[in-house]
Each structure stands twice: as structure tokens, then as C-alpha cells.
Design an enzyme around this catalytic site. Structure first.
Site, PDB file in Angstrom:
ATOM      1  N   VAL A  13       0.836  -1.215   0.000  1.00 21.55           N
ATOM      2  CA  VAL A  13       0.000   0.000   0.000  1.00 21.55           C
ATOM      3  C   VAL A  13       0.866   1.260   0.000  1.00 21.55           C
ATOM      4  CG1 VAL A  13      -1.705   1.293   1.318  1.00 21.55           C
ATOM      5  CG2 VAL A  13      -1.879  -1.183   1.176  1.00 21.55           C
ATOM      6  N   ASN A  33       8.687  -5.577  -7.422  1.00 21.02           N
ATOM      7  CA  ASN A  33       8.096  -6.236  -6.256  1.00 21.02           C
ATOM      8  C   ASN A  33       8.440  -7.716  -6.327  1.00 21.02           C
ATOM      9  OD1 ASN A  33       5.989  -5.636  -4.015  1.00 21.02           O
ATOM     10  ND2 ASN A  33       5.378  -7.594  -4.878  1.00 21.02           N
ATOM     11  N   VAL A  76       9.619  -2.158   2.224  1.00 23.60           N
ATOM     12  CA  VAL A  76       9.159  -3.494   2.572  1.00 23.60           C
ATOM     13  C   VAL A  76       8.927  -3.542   4.080  1.00 23.60           C
ATOM     14  CG1 VAL A  76      10.383  -4.551   0.626  1.00 23.60           C
ATOM     15  CG2 VAL A  76      11.510  -4.432   2.855  1.00 23.60           C
ATOM     16  N   ASN A 104       8.933   1.619   8.600  1.00 29.38           N
ATOM     17  CA  ASN A 104       8.959   1.982  10.022  1.00 29.38           C
ATOM     18  C   ASN A 104      10.035   1.168  10.743  1.00 29.38           C
ATOM     19  OD1 ASN A 104       7.132   4.044  10.483  1.00 29.38           O
ATOM     20  ND2 ASN A 104       5.382   2.658  10.644  1.00 29.38           N
ATOM     21  N   SER A 130       5.374   9.441   7.267  1.00 30.92           N
ATOM     22  CA  SER A 130       4.088   9.366   7.967  1.00 30.92           C
ATOM     23  C   SER A 130       2.964   9.927   7.119  1.00 30.92           C
ATOM     24  CB  SER A 130       4.136  10.134   9.285  1.00 30.92           C
ATOM     25  OG  SER A 130       2.859  10.100   9.889  1.00 30.92           O
ATOM     26  N   LYS A 184      10.652   9.375  13.692  1.00 27.77           N
ATOM     27  CA  LYS A 184       9.382   8.727  13.286  1.00 27.77           C
ATOM     28  C   LYS A 184       8.844   7.854  14.419  1.00 27.77           C
ATOM     29  CE  LYS A 184       5.816   7.516  11.131  1.00 27.77           C
ATOM     30  NZ  LYS A 184       5.433   6.215  10.795  1.00 27.77           N
ATOM     31  N   HIS A 187       7.323  10.156  16.838  1.00 27.13           N
ATOM     32  CA  HIS A 187       6.058  10.599  16.225  1.00 27.13           C
ATOM     33  C   HIS A 187       4.965   9.566  16.530  1.00 27.13           C
ATOM     34  CE1 HIS A 187       3.082  10.172  13.009  1.00 27.13           C
ATOM     35  NE2 HIS A 187       3.140  11.491  12.854  1.00 27.13           N
ATOM     36  N   ASN A 188       5.298   8.312  16.354  1.00 27.82           N
ATOM     37  CA  ASN A 188       4.297   7.270  16.583  1.00 27.82           C
ATOM     38  C   ASN A 188       3.959   7.117  18.058  1.00 27.82           C
ATOM     39  OD1 ASN A 188       4.540   6.942  13.847  1.00 27.82           O
ATOM     40  ND2 ASN A 188       4.488   4.718  13.919  1.00 27.82           N
ATOM     41  N   GLU A 191       1.642   9.733  18.623  1.00 29.87           N
ATOM     42  CA  GLU A 191       0.400   9.301  17.938  1.00 29.87           C
ATOM     43  C   GLU A 191      -0.402   8.352  18.855  1.00 29.87           C
ATOM     44  OE1 GLU A 191       0.921   7.792  13.782  1.00 29.87           O
ATOM     45  OE2 GLU A 191       0.054   5.942  14.542  1.00 29.87           O
ATOM     46  N   TYR A 192       0.294   7.420  19.482  1.00 29.87           N
ATOM     47  CA  TYR A 192      -0.376   6.487  20.407  1.00 29.87           C
ATOM     48  C   TYR A 192      -1.044   7.256  21.544  1.00 29.87           C
ATOM     49  CZ  TYR A 192       1.528   1.890  18.840  1.00 29.87           C
ATOM     50  OH  TYR A 192       1.827   0.735  18.166  1.00 29.87           O
ATOM     51  N   LYS A 262       2.116  -2.394  16.098  1.00 30.86           N
ATOM     52  CA  LYS A 262       3.190  -3.037  15.342  1.00 30.86           C
ATOM     53  C   LYS A 262       4.574  -2.816  15.938  1.00 30.86           C
ATOM     54  CE  LYS A 262       1.787  -1.773  11.103  1.00 30.86           C
ATOM     55  NZ  LYS A 262       0.371  -1.374  11.238  1.00 30.86           N
ATOM     56  N   ARG A 289      -3.068  -0.298  25.099  1.00 30.77           N
ATOM     57  CA  ARG A 289      -3.274  -1.219  23.961  1.00 30.77           C
ATOM     58  C   ARG A 289      -3.020  -2.664  24.409  1.00 30.77           C
ATOM     59  NH1 ARG A 289      -1.579   1.214  18.051  1.00 30.77           N
ATOM     60  NH2 ARG A 289      -2.218   3.347  18.473  1.00 30.77           N
ATOM     61  N   ARG A 447      16.000   3.595  50.444  1.00 31.81           N
ATOM     62  CA  ARG A 447      17.124   2.954  49.741  1.00 31.81           C
ATOM     63  C   ARG A 447      18.349   2.886  50.654  1.00 31.81           C
ATOM     64  NH1 ARG A 447      19.250   5.796  45.876  1.00 31.81           N
ATOM     65  NH2 ARG A 447      20.110   4.048  44.706  1.00 31.81           N
TER      66      ARG A 447
HETATM   67  C1  6PG Z   1       1.993   7.013  10.214  1.00 34.92           C
HETATM   68  C2  6PG Z   1       1.526   5.865  11.048  1.00 34.92           C
HETATM   69  C3  6PG Z   1       1.896   4.587  10.377  1.00 34.92           C
HETATM   70  C4  6PG Z   1       1.225   3.392  11.008  1.00 34.92           C
HETATM   71  C5  6PG Z   1       1.993   2.920  12.214  1.00 34.92           C
HETATM   72  C6  6PG Z   1       1.237   2.692  13.452  1.00 34.92           C
HETATM   73  O1  6PG Z   1       2.676   7.854  10.775  1.00 34.92           O
HETATM   74  O2  6PG Z   1       1.660   7.066   9.031  1.00 34.92           O
HETATM   75  O3  6PG Z   1       2.113   5.925  12.311  1.00 34.92           O
HETATM   76  O4  6PG Z   1       3.267   4.497  10.338  1.00 34.92           O
HETATM   77  O5  6PG Z   1      -0.097   3.582  11.219  1.00 34.92           O
HETATM   78  O6  6PG Z   1       2.609   1.755  11.769  1.00 34.92           O
HETATM   79  O7  6PG Z   1       0.952   1.366  13.568  1.00 34.92           O
HETATM   80  P1  6PG Z   1       0.443   0.577  14.821  1.00 34.92           P
HETATM   81  O8  6PG Z   1      -0.676   1.357  15.406  1.00 34.92           O
HETATM   82  O9  6PG Z   1      -0.030  -0.689  14.170  1.00 34.92           O
HETATM   83  O10 6PG Z   1       1.592   0.340  15.722  1.00 34.92           O
END
Ligand code: 6PG
Length: 472
Positions: A13, A33, A76, A104, A130, A184, A187-188, A191-192, A262, A289, A447
Site C-alpha cells: 500500500v 516487487n 518493505v 517503520n 508518515s 518517526k 512521532h508514533n 500518535e499512540y 506493530k 493497547r 534505599r
Molecule cells: C503514520 C503511522 C503509520 C502506522 C503505524 C502505526 O505515521 O503514518 O504511524 O506508520 O499507522 O505503523 O501502527 P500501529 O498502530 O499498528 O503500531
């Protein structure tokens, strides 16, 4: 035949959308590919862009189709497949060719790959991308790590395909070797945290207030007009408004409450912990999660305890809803402060010199956490040195205004038994961070009591022990 200017391996994708984006920007791109039919299908479906796409049946053909020095994007699955691809490419490449890992990747793998290629004459770039499918096709945010000289050679094409925030390209060279993939990863992590805090607000509205999805969608739409304006709030409104064609129910109601992951969120927490940087909201989001994955255990526990969340009374429900926008905003500031603090520490640890304002700027469009708010973060870093965003002048007033709502929200959640782990961690982080004298003096005493670890005194230099009389 006219040579391609760039190559791409991996037409999943992200890879196929990135290839189309590159072709659309006027570049001739060779693609390959592992499953050959995918390459042919991709070329056949490329429409107007097909004349700029060179489908290749073998890796040799791909390499031979690209003008030297060759930039080749590898898109990949992260991990072993990247190593396999590098190993297969290496003997086919010439000096100065650039392999660009756009997946990633764990930045530690990226650092290792740099070391392994050292002295080979080949060049490597670790590139965070991203924006998901849509971003890859029409403009992602791109975080580049590697030698600056490599960046300069691919700058034009990456700038062309990147997202633009008011004409400013959302791509930058951030530092050597693993810098791009590290950024990155953070960033994730952010994002979480962002996603988790939004999910907690949804949980409050569903279980505490008793709002339906469509009403919630409207609320999120309204918030998207204000200080929370962001891609994640925008898509949350859309997600909540969507109906499941099979049942007619809101789609969110038929989705199992078990979140996937992931690895990038977890890596950001692991790296933060390794450097001793607190990233509590991100940690809570990753843990949430993991907890969500324990579906069967949670069902068993609910049957045992039975006292689920308590619904707020009508009057209180109104107050609860009124506080949520500011509560989420305060939580968000704390989460971003943590993410940037982790990057600051890594920048020193790995001698990257990460440009924080630039990072905030290239996250303003294209990526999943894009928002107006990142513009304020960029400005905060441009104002002068930032120890932590919580104490950056631009954020102090915002925080002072929003924290009371976060505090009330977390307190009400605790009372009602509604889980809000990321929001409460964000608040606890803020409360701990802004407290000049905390309670760690007692930890130090303990301690020293059981392990003679010693402590510092407030009134004298040096290493001291307590009058414990023999210890534990
Ligand atoms: C982005 C996303 C993208 C993907 C991640 C998160 O910035 O475009 O972060 O990289 O959605 O892999 O994946 P998980 O939620 O599965 O960890």
C-alpha cells in the site's frame, strides 16, 4: 530506453502510493516487487502516470533501469525483509548509489545498517514516512536520517512529493544515521498517546455521559474548529458518524475493543526508559493497547467485580462534557512535552543535533499527528532554548488555563470507575514536574535504610547515611 531517475522496491500500500506520488511529480520511477504479478498490476493500474513508471521483472533489471548514482527506495516490511533486500541489492549497486529505507524501521537496526555499509561506498538513508496511504499518495511528512550529502542528492524529489503546510514542504534532514527513524518512532509514540487520550474521552462520553455516537461525532466536529483542530480529531468525528452497512449500528459499536500495535509505540517507550526520560502518557497509551488485548481476562474480571462505570447524573454530565475539550488539550500538551523531551535526550545521546522546531514544522501537515498545535510548538522552540514544553513561555498560560479541566475530568473518572490512564498519567506528570519538593526524599531514605545507598542532604554537600542503626 530513457533511464529512470529513482527506483522503488516493494509495491504494498505505502510503496505503490509513494511510487505514484513520485511519478505524478514528474519523476521517472523504476519499480520492482518480489511477487512479479503485483508489479505488472501496479503498472497497468497507473493510468496517466504509466508512461513514467518502469515495471521491472528482476532486481537486476530495476538496478539497470536507473540513472547513476541511483536512489532506490526500499518499502518493505520492517525488520529482516529490509536486511534481505539490502543483501540482494548490494552486489548489484555501484559506488554512491543510495538505498533509502522508507519503512517503520527500528532506528537501532538503521544504525546497524549504516555500520554494515560503512566503507562499502554505498550510501544509506533511514527515512521516516508518515501519513498512511493518503499521505504516501498525495504528500507525506518525511523525516530523513543519514549523511547530509546523501540528503542533498535526494532533496528535490523528496521535497516534491512531501506534504506542504502553507507552501512549506514537510520534509527535512534531521541528523545522521538513525535520526529520521528515531524521530518517526517518537512521532508514533505521540500518535499512540494522542489516540489513547481521544479514546478515553470517547469512553467518558459513552459510559459516563451516555452519549450516542452521532452526538459524539458532532462534539468532535466542534472541537475540530478550536484549539484541538487536528487530523486525529477530524477522523474521530468521521469514524463516530459512520454506520455499519451490515447492521445499521454505528461502526464503532461493532468493532472489537482490542487494539493492534506493530511496535513503534513500544519502541518509543523502551528508548525513553533507556535514557531515563519520563514519557508517562505514551507509556500509558502503549500499556492501554496491551490491556485491550487481554479481552478474555477483562471479561472474566468484569464478571467478578461487576461494578462497571457509574453513569454521571444529568447536571454533572453537562459539566463533564464542558470540561473535555480543555482536558484533552492539557493532556495533549503534556504528551507532546514528553515526546519532545525524549527526542532532546536522544539528540544528545546519539549526537544528532535534532532540530526541534523543524521537527514540529514538518509534522504540521502530511502526518497522522498533524495539527495547528504543532505550529505553536515550532514557535516555542524558535522563541529560545526549551527545557520542557511545559515551562516554555508559550505553553505556560495555555496549561494554566486547561489543567483545572483535566484535573476535574481525571477526578470524576476515578470516582466513576472510568479508566483514563493516559489522561491521568499526563496530569500526574504535570503535577510531579511542577512540584519543587517532591516525595523522593523518602525513597532515598528507604534505599539507604535497606541498601546503604546513601543520599544527598538539602543542607550539606556530599554523600550521607541515615541514623538507622544497622539498617534492614
Ligand atoms: C503514520 C503511522 C503509520 C502506522 C503505524 C502505526 O505515521 O503514518 O504511524 O506508520 O499507522 O505503523 O501502527 P500501529 O498502530 O499498528 O503500531
Amino acid at each position: 530506453m530513457q533511464e529512470a531517475e529513482i527506483g522503488l522496491i516493494g509495491l504494498g500500500v505505502m510503496g505503490s502510493n509513494l511510487a505514484l506520488n513520485i511519478a505524478e511529480n514528474g519523476y521517472r520511477i523504476a519499480v520492482w516487487n518480489r511477487t512479479g504479478s503485483k508489479t505488472q498490476d501496479f503498472a497497468a493500474g497507473a493510468g496517466d502516470l504509466a508512461d513514467r513508471i518502469v515495471p521491472c521483472e528482476t532486481l537486476e533489471e530495476l538496478v539497470a533501469s536507473i540513472r547513476r548514482p541511483r536512489p532506490i527506495i526500499i518499502m518493505v516490511q520492517a525488520g529482516a525483509p529490509v536486511d534481505e533486500q539490502i543483501a540482494a541489492l548490494r552486489p548489484l549497486l555501484s559506488a554512491d548509489d543510495i538505498m533509502i529505507d522508507a519503512g517503520n524501521a527500528n532506528f537501532r537496526d538503521t544504525m546497524r545498517r549504516f555500520r554494515e555499509l560503512d566503507g562499502s561506498g554505498l550510501t544509506f538513508i533511514g527515512m521516516g514516512v508518515s501519513g498512511g496511504e493518503e499521505g504516501a499518495r498525495h504528500g507525506p511528512s518525511i523525516m530523513v536520517g543519514g549523511a547530509q550529502s546523501s540528503w542533498l542528492r535526494v532533496r528535490d524529489v523528496l521535497t516534491a512529493i512531501s506534504a506542504k503546510y502553507k507552501d512549506e514542504p514537510c520534509v527535512a534532514w534531521l541528523g545522521s544515521d538513525g535520526a529520521g527513524h528515531f524521530v518517526k518512532t517518537i512521532h508514533n509514540g505521540i500518535e499512540y498517546a494522542d489516540m489513547q487520550m481521544i479514546a478515553e474521552i470517547y469512553g467518558i462520553l459513552r459510559d459516563g455521559v451516555g452519549l450516542g455516537s452521532v452526538e459524539m461525532a458532532r462534539l468532535f466536529e466542534t472541537w475540530n474548529e478550536g484549539k484541538l483542530d487536528s487530523y486525529l480529531i477530524e477522523i474521530t468525528a468521521k469514524v463516530l458518524a459512520a454506520t455499519d452497512p451490515a447492521t445499521g449500528a454505528p461502526v464503532v459499536d461493532v468493532i472489537l475493543d482490542r487494539a493492534g500495535q506493530k511496535g513503534t509505540g513500544r519502541w518509543s517507550v523502551i528508548e525513553a526508559q533507556m535514557m531515563g526520560v519520563p514519557a508517562t502518557a505514551i507509556e500509558a497509551a502503549v500499556a492501554a493497547r496491551s490491556l485491550s488485548a487481554l479481552k478474555a481476562e477483562r471479561e472474566a474480571a468484569e464478571a467478578i467485580y461487576q461494578d462497571g462505570p457509574v453513569r454521571f447524573g444529568k447536571e454533572q454530565a453537562r459539566e463533564v462534557v464542558d470540561d473535555l475539550e480543555a482536558a484533552l488539550f492539557a493532556g495533549k500538551i503534556a504528551a507532546y512535552a514528553q515526546g519532545f523531551a525524549v527526542m532532546e535526550a536522544a539528540s544528545k545521546e546519539f549526537a544528532w543535533g535534532l532540530p526541534m522546531a523543524t521537527i514540529a514544522r514538518i509534522w504540521r501537515a502530511g502526518c497522522i499527528i498533524r495539527s495547528q498545535f504543532l505550529d505553536t510548538i515550532a514557535e516555542a522552540f524558535e522563541d529560545g532554548p526549551v527545557t520542557n514544553l511545559l515551562t516554555a513561555p508559550r505553553f505556560v498560560d495555555l496549561m494554566k488555563e486547561a489543567v483545572p479541566a483535566l484535573r476535574r475530568t481525571v477526578a470524576r473518572c476515578a470516582e466513576a470507575g472510568i479508566p483514563a490512564p493516559a489522561l491521568s498519567s499526563a496530569l500526574a506528570y504535570f503535577d510531579t514536574y511542577r512540584q519543587a519538593r517532591g516525595s523522593a526524599n523518602l525513597v532515598q531514605a528507604q534505599r539507604d535504610f535497606f541498601g546503604a545507598h546513601g543520599f544527598e542532604r538539602i543542607d550539606a554537600e556530599g554523600h550521607h547515611h541515615g541514623p538507622w542503626g544497622g539498617g534492614g
